[in-house]
Design a protein around this motif. Structure first.
Motif, PDB file in Angstrom:
ATOM      1  N   SER A 117       0.824  -1.194  -0.102  1.00 21.34           N
ATOM      2  CA  SER A 117      -0.074   0.036  -0.062  1.00 21.34           C
ATOM      3  C   SER A 117       0.873   1.293   0.001  1.00 21.34           C
ATOM      4  CB  SER A 117      -1.088   0.068   1.206  1.00 21.34           C
ATOM      5  OG  SER A 117      -1.868  -1.085   1.020  1.00 21.34           O
ATOM      6  N   LEU A 118       1.747   1.295  -0.914  1.00 24.13           N
ATOM      7  CA  LEU A 118       2.742   2.513  -0.998  1.00 24.13           C
ATOM      8  C   LEU A 118       2.193   2.864  -2.494  1.00 24.13           C
ATOM      9  CD1 LEU A 118       5.905   1.500   0.642  1.00 24.13           C
ATOM     10  CD2 LEU A 118       4.047   2.980   1.550  1.00 24.13           C
ATOM     11  N   TYR A 119       2.712   4.008  -2.717  1.00 23.94           N
ATOM     12  CA  TYR A 119       2.609   4.625  -4.023  1.00 23.94           C
ATOM     13  C   TYR A 119       3.528   4.348  -5.300  1.00 23.94           C
ATOM     14  CZ  TYR A 119      -0.662   7.661  -1.534  1.00 23.94           C
ATOM     15  OH  TYR A 119      -1.465   7.939  -0.593  1.00 23.94           O
ATOM     16  N   ASP A 157       3.793   5.001  -8.319  1.00 25.34           N
ATOM     17  CA  ASP A 157       4.675   5.799  -9.416  1.00 25.34           C
ATOM     18  C   ASP A 157       5.542   6.784  -8.372  1.00 25.34           C
ATOM     19  OD1 ASP A 157       2.402   6.822  -7.984  1.00 25.34           O
ATOM     20  OD2 ASP A 157       1.483   7.954  -9.600  1.00 25.34           O
ATOM     21  N   LEU A 158       5.538   6.670  -7.122  1.00 29.15           N
ATOM     22  CA  LEU A 158       6.716   7.545  -6.322  1.00 29.15           C
ATOM     23  C   LEU A 158       7.825   6.773  -6.182  1.00 29.15           C
ATOM     24  CD1 LEU A 158       4.382   9.602  -6.181  1.00 29.15           C
ATOM     25  CD2 LEU A 158       4.759   9.549  -3.750  1.00 29.15           C
ATOM     26  N   GLU A 179      10.626   9.161  -2.433  1.00 28.93           N
ATOM     27  CA  GLU A 179       9.664   9.893  -1.938  1.00 28.93           C
ATOM     28  C   GLU A 179       8.582   9.468  -1.360  1.00 28.93           C
ATOM     29  OE1 GLU A 179      10.231  12.121  -6.735  1.00 28.93           O
ATOM     30  OE2 GLU A 179       8.986  10.178  -6.174  1.00 28.93           O
ATOM     31  N   PHE A 187       7.421  11.284   2.078  1.00 32.40           N
ATOM     32  CA  PHE A 187       5.829  11.629   1.901  1.00 32.40           C
ATOM     33  C   PHE A 187       5.339  11.117   3.571  1.00 32.40           C
ATOM     34  CE2 PHE A 187       1.507  10.342   1.318  1.00 32.40           C
ATOM     35  CZ  PHE A 187       1.041  11.367   1.453  1.00 32.40           C
ATOM     36  N   PHE A 188       5.575   9.677   3.636  1.00 29.24           N
ATOM     37  CA  PHE A 188       4.910   9.426   4.941  1.00 29.24           C
ATOM     38  C   PHE A 188       5.451   9.902   6.038  1.00 29.24           C
ATOM     39  CE2 PHE A 188       3.496   6.105   2.125  1.00 29.24           C
ATOM     40  CZ  PHE A 188       2.068   6.047   2.502  1.00 29.24           C
ATOM     41  N   THR A 197       6.413  13.062   6.366  1.00 28.18           N
ATOM     42  CA  THR A 197       5.676  14.345   6.321  1.00 28.18           C
ATOM     43  C   THR A 197       4.188  14.093   7.009  1.00 28.18           C
ATOM     44  OG1 THR A 197       5.720  14.434   4.481  1.00 28.18           O
ATOM     45  CG2 THR A 197       6.923  16.143   5.292  1.00 28.18           C
ATOM     46  N   VAL A 198       3.823  13.278   6.508  1.00 27.81           N
ATOM     47  CA  VAL A 198       2.256  12.945   7.034  1.00 27.81           C
ATOM     48  C   VAL A 198       2.067  12.697   8.492  1.00 27.81           C
ATOM     49  CG1 VAL A 198       0.351  11.096   6.864  1.00 27.81           C
ATOM     50  CG2 VAL A 198       1.492  12.090   4.621  1.00 27.81           C
ATOM     51  N   PHE A 199       3.238  12.029   8.887  1.00 33.89           N
ATOM     52  CA  PHE A 199       3.250  11.457  10.476  1.00 33.89           C
ATOM     53  C   PHE A 199       3.935  12.765  11.119  1.00 33.89           C
ATOM     54  CE2 PHE A 199       2.066   7.289   8.801  1.00 33.89           C
ATOM     55  CZ  PHE A 199       1.138   6.910   9.806  1.00 33.89           C
ATOM     56  N   THR A 232       6.861  14.092  11.198  1.00 36.79           N
ATOM     57  CA  THR A 232       8.190  13.856  11.440  1.00 36.79           C
ATOM     58  C   THR A 232       9.233  14.045  10.283  1.00 36.79           C
ATOM     59  OG1 THR A 232       9.657  12.545  12.668  1.00 36.79           O
ATOM     60  CG2 THR A 232       7.945  11.440  11.138  1.00 36.79           C
ATOM     61  N   ARG A 233      10.541  13.946  10.445  1.00 32.97           N
ATOM     62  CA  ARG A 233      11.332  13.943   9.308  1.00 32.97           C
ATOM     63  C   ARG A 233      12.314  12.597   9.406  1.00 32.97           C
ATOM     64  NH1 ARG A 233      15.566  17.307  10.614  1.00 32.97           N
ATOM     65  NH2 ARG A 233      14.836  17.284  12.735  1.00 32.97           N
TER      66      ARG A 233
END
Lengths: 305, 356
Positions: A86-88, A90-91, A95, A99-100, A102-104, A106-107
């Motif tokens: 369940s990841l993207y 096309d990324l 990336e 992405f995940f 920042t969604v959470f 954190t860095r």
């Protein structure tokens, strides 16, 4: 204080029962395995615990929060890796991870120590699109993404399904190391041989919890002598053994049939050997073996369901 | 906020890494405008006609010359019988036939038209009549033709004045509604929605982030359409550009909400595509007044057209762009669109599941 407490959870999809009065607790820092075939209710249980589904009845808490009332709190504290990738696609790998992160909120650098062991293995491919990664690499990337915010509880739904044997072993080694970091891990798998890598396991079938204990204790609870029976004509032998009047259960297990007999006579093995020789099986070998998780699974399935 | 920006960046990766989608999104307005502007034209230009001249004098010769000179008609051939005309109609060679009778007192010119396309036949007859009136010899006869028509706003009766607003309504609906719904359903289908839901990201941000890029792209499309129609099709923008763009944003919001609503109903990308196509595209094309005038439809279809957002948008755009009216003149359209946006937002936020 247990990190996960499940009380009597039931859930139906229409007329199909996915979970029937399931309950257990997982203390902090435990590696807990849900073992069972497809349709056992593992995914449903994970979705309920990650607040994605509501149970029909029963209650549960994760990190001390109620799964129905405090879903927002739980979603900031757990990591979840669904059964299918369940990841993207096309990324690129990098990336996806960014992405995940920042969604959470954190860095990547913040919790890099947690994922370093895993990430270094896939780092050479960080510019590659996630859809083009191999099965094992995909799972490692998904694990990195689920870990990036240092969750208190990690839910892994069949992380080793469709992964080659070598990567499977590596994956379980990684889970061990994560456990040492103090993360509570719930992992599901249809592979019985992986059960021994868990601290405790729950054997599940058709929405029921058959037994919950350490793998060793479950094996010890088997409670009767188990025999591996081999011969040149395995399939005919299996059918023959099942007609034997003293047979309690008999299942095909790879290169041998695992057999238990009704409690009774002193020389029941000898009697069986004679019976088989009369039936024309001259090359039969019967030897006592220690029961494994799969034996317990088949056995308790017979008893309870 | 950082989460949100990162999410939108991810959406743009999705859009631009799928070449087909990118091309479709950016070229669709160009293709539609060119198609409507040059290929699918409702205007009459150089229609082939046949003439049976039984009169053979100055006035009939003058009439034929006039017809040929007009840009509407082109003389396919002269004929010598009614049957010949019939044959040419059957073979589809001509659209109109003129039968000029021999010189007698009250002889009247007969016009035959191919009415398989009634609209076109009507237009052709009107044009032919106009040409004949102007070529009549004496002023005495011309006086009998009373009534003078003055065409407002679009004196040349250019089709572009009608379809440019129509295409704007169609494209915005297509991109905002269809792409948004497909975009959200895709996450459901791929299972990434599961992961996103089990994250601190608020569901409303997921929705906003999915919708924002398409709003932006649709604004690029509006700019493309306006530029093309202004400089390629010579359609003027008489009213205020600010009002026009604001109206477009409002309409795009309505379309986004519709897309969102569809995404809560559909579970697969195909289903989302189908629902957007049937539930949104068909009414937008058929009931918005873009292709067929709504006024002549049965009562039930007219009422139905009232809930088609594109109808109100197209009316508004025509008022501002073609008629050059002020913002005050489109209060009704703006109000209806705003109401639709509010109702749809409420509906889709209520329907959006925070769980699976």
């Amino acid at each position: 204080m247990n990190q996960v407490i499940i009380r009597n959870i039931s859930r139906k999809y229409g007329d199909t029962t996915a979970l029937q009065a399931v309950g257990f607790s997982v203390p902090p820092g435990e590696l807990f395995g849900l073992i069972g075939p497809d349709g056992a209710g593992k995914t449903t249980l994970f979705r309920i615990l990650t607040t994605l589904l509501l149970p029909d009845s029963g209650s549960a808490t994760v990190c001390g929060f109620d799964i129905i009332r405090d879903w927002k709190e739980i979603r900031t504290r757990v990591g979840y890796m669904p059964g299918r990738f369940s990841l993207y696609q096309d990324l690129s790998m990098e990336e996806n991870l960014l992405f995940f992160a920042t969604v959470f909120n954190t860095r990547v650098e913040e919790n890099y120590d947690l994922i370093r062991d895993i990430y270094v293995q896939i780092e050479p491919f960080r510019k590659r699109r996630a859809g083009k990664l191999s099965g094992g690499m995909k799972q490692k990337l998904a694990l990195c993404c689920a870990l990036i915010h240092r969750p208190e509880v990690l839910f892994l739904d069949e992380p080793t399904t469709g992964v080659d044997p070598v990567s499977r072993v590596e994956f379980w080694d990684m889970l061990r190391r994560l456990k040492q970091q103090g993360i509570t891990i719930l992992v599901s798998t249809p592979y019985m041989d992986e059960a021994s890598r868990c601290d405790r396991i729950a054997l599940m079938r058709s929405g029921h919890c058959l037994s919950i204990d350490t793998p060793g204790a479950i094996c010890r609870s088997f409670g009767k002598p188990l025999y591996a029976v081999r011969s040149g004509r395995m399939y005919a032998l299996l059918k023959e053994l099942r007609t034997y009047k003293e047979t309690f259960s008999c299942y095909a297990f790879g290169d041998s049939h695992h057999l238990t007999l009704n409690p009774g006579g002193a020389d029941d093995v000898g009697a069986l050997q004679t019976w088989l020789r009369d039936k024309g099986y001259t090359d039969v070998s019967i030897e006592p073996i220690a029961p494994g998780i799969e034996d317990c699974f088949m056995e308790s399935g017979d008893r309870n369901v | 906020m950082k989460q949100f920006v990162s999410f939108i960046r991810k959406e743009f990766y999705h859009i631009f890494r799928d070449m087909r989608t990118t091309l479709m999104l950016l070229l669709m307005p160009v293709i539609l405008i060119i198609l409507f502007g040059f290929a699918i034209s409702t205007e009459i230009r150089r229609s082939p006609i046949a003439v049976w001249d039984q009169r053979h004098d100055d006035s009939s010769g003058k009439l034929i010359n006039q017809l040929q000179a007009s840009e509407y008609f082109e003389l396919y051939q002269m004929i010598n019988s009614r049957e010949e005309a019939g044959e040419l109609f059957r073979r589809g060679k001509i659209r109109l036939a003129l039968i000029i009778p021999p010189a007698q007192a009250d002889a009247r010119v007969q016009i035959l038209a191919d009415a398989t396309d009634p609209n076109e036949a009507n237009l052709l007859i009107r044009y032919a009549g106009a040409v004949m009136t102007s070529s009549l010899p004496g002023p005495s006869l011309r006086e009998e033709v009373s009534g003078e028509v003055l065409l407002l706003y679009n004196p040349q009766m250019k089709g572009a004045y009608n379809f440019v607003p129509g295409v704007m309504g169609l494209i915005l609906m297509l991109i905002c509604a269809m792409m948004t719904s497909v975009g959200i359903v895709k996450e459901k289908e791929l299972g990434t929605m599961e992961v996103l839901l089990v994250s601190p990201l608020r569901p409303v941000y997921i929705i906003l982030a999915k919708a924002a890029p398409y709003l932006l792209i649709s604004m690029v499309n509006i700019a493309t359409i306006l530029l093309l129609s202004r400089f390629l099709l010579d359609v003027p923008i008489r009213g205020s550009l600010v009002v026009l763009v604001s109206l477009s944003v409002l309409y795009a919001l309505v379309a986004l909400c519709l897309g969102l609503l569809i995404s809560t109903l559909a579970d697969t990308q195909q289903a989302a595509m189908l629902i957007s196509g049937v539930v949104l595209m068909l009414p937008t094309v058929l009931l918005s007044g873009m292709v067929f005038p709504v006024e002549n439809m049965p009562w039930i279809l007219r009422r139905l057209s009232d809930i088609v957002p594109a109808k109100w948008y197209i009316i508004g755009v025509k008022d501002v762009m073609i008629k050059g009216l002020e913002a005050g003149a489109i209060l009704r359209e703006t109000g209806i669109l705003a109401l639709m946006a509010i109702v749809l937002t409420g509906l889709s936020v209520k329907r959006f599941k925070i769980r699976l």
